[in-house]
Design a protein around this motif. Structure first.
Motif, PDB file in Angstrom:
ATOM      1  N   UNK A 128       0.838  -1.207   0.000  1.00 54.96           N
ATOM      2  CA  UNK A 128       0.000   0.000   0.000  1.00 54.96           C
ATOM      3  C   UNK A 128       0.870   1.254   0.000  1.00 54.96           C
ATOM      4  N   UNK A 129       1.963   1.220   0.756  1.00 55.24           N
ATOM      5  CA  UNK A 129       2.882   2.361   0.779  1.00 55.24           C
ATOM      6  C   UNK A 129       3.519   2.576  -0.590  1.00 55.24           C
ATOM      7  N   UNK A 130       3.915   1.483  -1.221  1.00 57.33           N
ATOM      8  CA  UNK A 130       4.511   1.573  -2.560  1.00 57.33           C
ATOM      9  C   UNK A 130       3.562   2.281  -3.515  1.00 57.33           C
ATOM     10  N   UNK A 131       2.315   1.863  -3.527  1.00 53.49           N
ATOM     11  CA  UNK A 131       1.348   2.459  -4.450  1.00 53.49           C
ATOM     12  C   UNK A 131       0.995   3.890  -4.041  1.00 53.49           C
ATOM     13  N   UNK A 132       0.976   4.150  -2.743  1.00 59.77           N
ATOM     14  CA  UNK A 132       0.680   5.505  -2.272  1.00 59.77           C
ATOM     15  C   UNK A 132       1.754   6.492  -2.716  1.00 59.77           C
ATOM     16  N   UNK A 133       3.009   6.071  -2.629  1.00 58.21           N
ATOM     17  CA  UNK A 133       4.114   6.967  -2.963  1.00 58.21           C
ATOM     18  C   UNK A 133       4.455   6.989  -4.447  1.00 58.21           C
ATOM     19  N   UNK A 134       4.303   5.854  -5.136  1.00 57.71           N
ATOM     20  CA  UNK A 134       4.914   5.729  -6.459  1.00 57.71           C
ATOM     21  C   UNK A 134       3.970   5.407  -7.609  1.00 57.71           C
ATOM     22  N   UNK A 135       2.762   4.967  -7.355  1.00 59.50           N
ATOM     23  CA  UNK A 135       1.866   4.663  -8.482  1.00 59.50           C
ATOM     24  C   UNK A 135       0.504   5.328  -8.296  1.00 59.50           C
ATOM     25  N   UNK A 136      -0.354   4.740  -7.493  1.00 56.33           N
ATOM     26  CA  UNK A 136      -1.720   5.240  -7.379  1.00 56.33           C
ATOM     27  C   UNK A 136      -1.787   6.632  -6.755  1.00 56.33           C
ATOM     28  N   UNK A 137      -0.906   6.897  -5.782  1.00 55.84           N
ATOM     29  CA  UNK A 137      -0.903   8.209  -5.133  1.00 55.84           C
ATOM     30  C   UNK A 137      -0.613   9.342  -6.104  1.00 55.84           C
ATOM     31  N   UNK A 138       0.517   9.285  -6.827  1.00 51.42           N
ATOM     32  CA  UNK A 138       0.799  10.328  -7.813  1.00 51.42           C
ATOM     33  C   UNK A 138      -0.275  10.438  -8.893  1.00 51.42           C
ATOM     34  N   UNK A 139      -0.793   9.298  -9.353  1.00 51.79           N
ATOM     35  CA  UNK A 139      -1.814   9.332 -10.400  1.00 51.79           C
ATOM     36  C   UNK A 139      -3.106   9.977  -9.896  1.00 51.79           C
ATOM     37  N   UNK A 140      -3.484   9.685  -8.672  1.00 54.68           N
ATOM     38  CA  UNK A 140      -4.689  10.294  -8.099  1.00 54.68           C
ATOM     39  C   UNK A 140      -4.526  11.808  -7.994  1.00 54.68           C
ATOM     40  N   UNK A 141      -3.359  12.229  -7.523  1.00 56.48           N
ATOM     41  CA  UNK A 141      -3.072  13.662  -7.389  1.00 56.48           C
ATOM     42  C   UNK A 141      -3.122  14.349  -8.751  1.00 56.48           C
ATOM     43  N   UNK A 142      -2.472  13.752  -9.738  1.00 54.61           N
ATOM     44  CA  UNK A 142      -2.408  14.360 -11.066  1.00 54.61           C
ATOM     45  C   UNK A 142      -3.760  14.335 -11.764  1.00 54.61           C
ATOM     46  N   UNK A 143      -4.537  13.296 -11.527  1.00 59.58           N
ATOM     47  CA  UNK A 143      -5.872  13.232 -12.120  1.00 59.58           C
ATOM     48  C   UNK A 143      -6.720  14.406 -11.656  1.00 59.58           C
ATOM     49  N   UNK A 144      -6.687  14.689 -10.361  1.00 56.72           N
ATOM     50  CA  UNK A 144      -7.445  15.819  -9.832  1.00 56.72           C
ATOM     51  C   UNK A 144      -6.888  17.141 -10.356  1.00 56.72           C
ATOM     52  N   UNK A 145      -5.568  17.241 -10.453  1.00 60.30           N
ATOM     53  CA  UNK A 145      -4.954  18.467 -10.964  1.00 60.30           C
ATOM     54  C   UNK A 145      -5.365  18.719 -12.411  1.00 60.30           C
ATOM     55  N   UNK A 146      -5.309  17.688 -13.245  1.00 56.61           N
ATOM     56  CA  UNK A 146      -5.687  17.870 -14.648  1.00 56.61           C
ATOM     57  C   UNK A 146      -7.185  18.145 -14.793  1.00 56.61           C
ATOM     58  N   UNK A 147      -7.992  17.586 -13.909  1.00 54.88           N
ATOM     59  CA  UNK A 147      -9.427  17.889 -13.946  1.00 54.88           C
ATOM     60  C   UNK A 147      -9.658  19.388 -13.755  1.00 54.88           C
ATOM     61  N   UNK A 148      -8.960  19.960 -12.794  1.00 53.78           N
ATOM     62  CA  UNK A 148      -9.102  21.389 -12.525  1.00 53.78           C
ATOM     63  C   UNK A 148      -8.544  22.232 -13.671  1.00 53.78           C
ATOM     64  N   UNK A 149      -7.426  21.802 -14.234  1.00 54.09           N
ATOM     65  CA  UNK A 149      -6.824  22.556 -15.335  1.00 54.09           C
ATOM     66  C   UNK A 149      -7.686  22.495 -16.595  1.00 54.09           C
ATOM     67  N   UNK A 150      -8.348  21.368 -16.808  1.00 46.79           N
ATOM     68  CA  UNK A 150      -9.274  21.261 -17.945  1.00 46.79           C
ATOM     69  C   UNK A 150     -10.476  22.171 -17.720  1.00 46.79           C
ATOM     70  N   UNK A 151     -10.983  22.201 -16.487  1.00 48.92           N
ATOM     71  CA  UNK A 151     -12.100  23.087 -16.157  1.00 48.92           C
ATOM     72  C   UNK A 151     -11.732  24.547 -16.391  1.00 48.92           C
TER      73      UNK A 151
END
Length: 205
Positions: A128-151
């Motif tokens: 869970x830590x691996x995914x939080x730091x290196x896969x799912x965590x960054x992707x979740x953060x960037x997904x929300x960021x791009x959602x706002x930038x698209x808006x």
């Protein structure tokens, strides 16, 4: 001892965990790596798990320091999106390089990443830590960021999760190429090219 013994214990343990895995390291191994008695180590940390828990705390501190040093936008997601709305491609490349160097060349962060790469297959909690730091965590953060930038109409209309994957996957791949011994200057050139290509294709003028 002149050096900070508590910090020395954490770094020595992290190196050992990255090399042998968490279960393959004893408290005695850590004490020997630091050059102190096992009894002395227990004056600083109660157990191996306590050492690991403090590694996580220190990792959070260092990560926050790094984001400030590379001048990555800070604050809540609205503030971060607002900052990225105004950022230039050259500034974005500088941030990406700083984060790349952090995860590949910072002694603490690079060993932490390698440790999690090993431990993800051995422990559900560390996976869970691996995914939080290196896969799912960054992707979740960037997904929300791009959602706002698209808006905000800074990026073309596209699925935000796709944009997050399109942006992050090559960076993740380049970090793994670094581990395999690829030339640093070649990887940085490829990183810069990726950022430029991404900005040219998805960012509105």
């Amino acid at each position: 001892m002149k050096r900070n013994t508590k910090e020395a214990i954490l770094l020595a343990a992290l190196h050992l965990f990255a090399d042998k895995g968490y279960d393959g390291v004893s408290v005695r191994d850590i004490a020997e790596a630091v050059g102190i008695r096992q009894s002395s180590l227990y004056k600083h940390y109660e157990s191996k798990q306590d050492i690991f828990d403090h590694i996580l705390i220190q990792m959070e501190v260092q990560y926050q320091q790094m984001t400030q040093e590379v001048r990555a936008p800070q604050g809540d997601m609205a503030a971060v999106a607002s900052a990225y709305e105004r950022i230039t491609t050259e500034e974005l490349k500088a941030i990406a390089r700083g984060m790349f160097f952090y995860w590949t060349e910072s002694d603490y962060a690079s060993q932490f990443r390698k440790m999690l790469m090993i431990e993800q297959y051995k422990s559900e909690a560390k996976s869970r830590l691996y995914h939080e730091y290196l896969t799912e965590g960054p992707l979740k953060y960037m997904t929300e960021l791009f959602r706002l930038l698209i808006e905000r109409e800074c990026f073309i209309q596209e699925d935000e999760a796709f944009l997050a994957l399109e942006f992050y996957a090559p960076i993740f791949f380049l970090m793994n190429k670094y581990d395999s011994g690829a030339k640093r200057d070649v990887l940085i050139t490829q990183l810069d090219q990726h950022i430029e290509h991404f900005a040219d294709h998805y960012r509105k003028d």
